[in-house]
Each structure stands twice: as structure tokens, then as C-alpha cells.
Design a protein around this motif. Structure first.
Motif: not given
Length: 214
Positions: A38-42, A49-58, A78-82, A185-190
Motif C-alpha cells: 500500500k506504500y508503493n508509489i502508483g 482532475q486533482l492535478s496529481q503527478f507522482w514523483y519518480s522513484q529516484e 509533514a507531507c502536504v499534498s506530497a 531554489m535548489c540545484k536539485f531538479i525533481p
């Protein structure tokens, strides 16, 4: 009932029956995934419609590790909308931090007491158990690239955090994010599992490992 009547009852072939059983099993897994699955991304599909786009595993792993480092020992996150970050945190099987997921999408209620229903339109409408400034770090990903959305979510972020903020949003929001939250802004690009039309970046208000990632 005669033998001829029995012959007229439709019967499923073993192949069709197996396919049906597999289908129902998949449906049950999606509606009520159990154990670590149940914790697997995806496992909970994106709802555009809720503007949901999941991060890559990395990216989810990088942000999860950053949150743990920033929160410190026995820290509160706290993970807010993440949700991708929340899920990755939980797959790490660590007990040296606590984490809550603040989400509008009630499908994430499968996470029990760690799920907090959250609507950015009512930024301070939170349960009593969520005290002001009770989190060592807040990771937030506003669902919409608008001043209104970021402005309202900023109220939530500032209420929750003891100080540290990790914001993930579009590059176009850089100036507004700095004004509202004092983040840079960070150098890291998600990255996301799907290609987005807008450049996406991370922002922090503290000395972060993400700013050493190029």
C-alpha cells in the motif's frame, strides 16, 4: 429440474473464470492494498482532475532522505499534498521519525491515523491533534501553479513548521515562493513519472543537501 434444463445453464470456461478471478483480485488490491504494497508509489493512481503527478522513484527517495536528515532524530515530518514522499518514507522501514500525510484525496485514508484530510482552500482547518509549529520540516507540493494556491498553502506550511520548509513547485513560482516563504531554489531538479509541461523545482529555507545535487 430435468437434465436438459441443466444443460441450458451457461457455464464459464476455466480460462474465463481464471481471468475473472484475476480481475477481481486486482480490483481488491487497488481498493484495499495490504501490507507494504500500500506504500508503493502508483498503487493509488494519479487523478489528473486533482492535478496529481507522482514523483519518480529516484526523486521520491531523494526527497525522503532529505526530509529525514532535516527533521533530525525522532523528527516529525509533514507531507502536504506530497503523497509520493510520504509513501517513500514509509517504505524505508525506519522508526526514528514520525510522518503525516495531508491530502484532499480520501483514497489516501488507507494510511489510517497518519492521513489528515486537507483542503488548501481552508488552510487552517486542521484537526485538534495537529498543533501549531509541531513539525520539524514541512514538505509541500501545491497542486496548482497559481498565486492563490501557493498563498493559501503557505498559511498551512507556516502553521505546521517549526522552521524548515521544502517546497516543490514550478520554476515560474520562484519569486512568489521567496516572498511568501523565504525559500530559495535548489540545484536539485525533481523528476516525475510523467513529463510535465512546466519546469519543476525544489525550494528550501535552510542549508540543504538538495542544493549540492546537480
Amino acid at each position: 429440474m430435468s437434465d436438459s434444463d441443466d444443460d441450458e445453464i451457461p457455464r464459464l470456461s476455466s480460462h474465463t473464470l481464471a481471468a475473472l478471478q484475476e480481475f477481481y483480485a486486482e480490483q481488491k488490491q487497488q481498493s484495499d492494498p495490504g501490507g507494504d504494497d500500500k506504500y508503493n508509489i502508483g498503487i493509488i493512481e494519479e487523478n489528473w482532475q486533482l492535478s496529481q503527478f507522482w514523483y519518480s522513484q529516484e526523486t521520491a527517495l531523494q526527497l525522503a532522505k532529505e526530509a529525514i536528515a532535516a527533521a533530525g532524530e525522532r523528527g516529525r515530518i509533514a507531507c502536504v499534498s506530497a503523497p509520493s514522499v510520504y509513501q517513500k518514507l514509509r517504505t524505508l522501514h525506519r522508526e526514528d521519525f514520525s510522518v503525516y500525510i495531508f491530502e484532499y484525496d480520501k483514497r489516501f485514508a488507507i494510511y489510517g491515523e497518519e492521513f489528515i484530510f486537507y483542503d488548501y482552500n481552508n488552510p487552517l482547518d486542521l484537526p485538534e491533534k495537529i498543533a501549531a509549529h509541531s513539525f520539524d520540516i514541512v514538505i509541500a507540493d501545491p497542486p496548482y501553479l497559481s498565486k492563490e494556491c501557493l498563498g493559501k498553502m503557505s498559511e498551512t506550511i507556516k502553521y505546521l513548521t517549526q522552521g524548515k520548509i521544502l517546497l516543490c513547485t514550478g520554476a515560474v513560482m520562484e519569486e512568489e515562493a521567496a516572498k511568501l516563504l523565504g525559500v530559495k531554489m535548489c540545484k536539485f531538479i525533481p523528476k516525475h513519472t510523467r513529463t510535465l509541461g512546466n519546469e519543476f523545482r525544489c525550494y528550501v529555507n535552510y542549508d540543504s543537501g538538495l542544493d549540492r545535487e546537480i
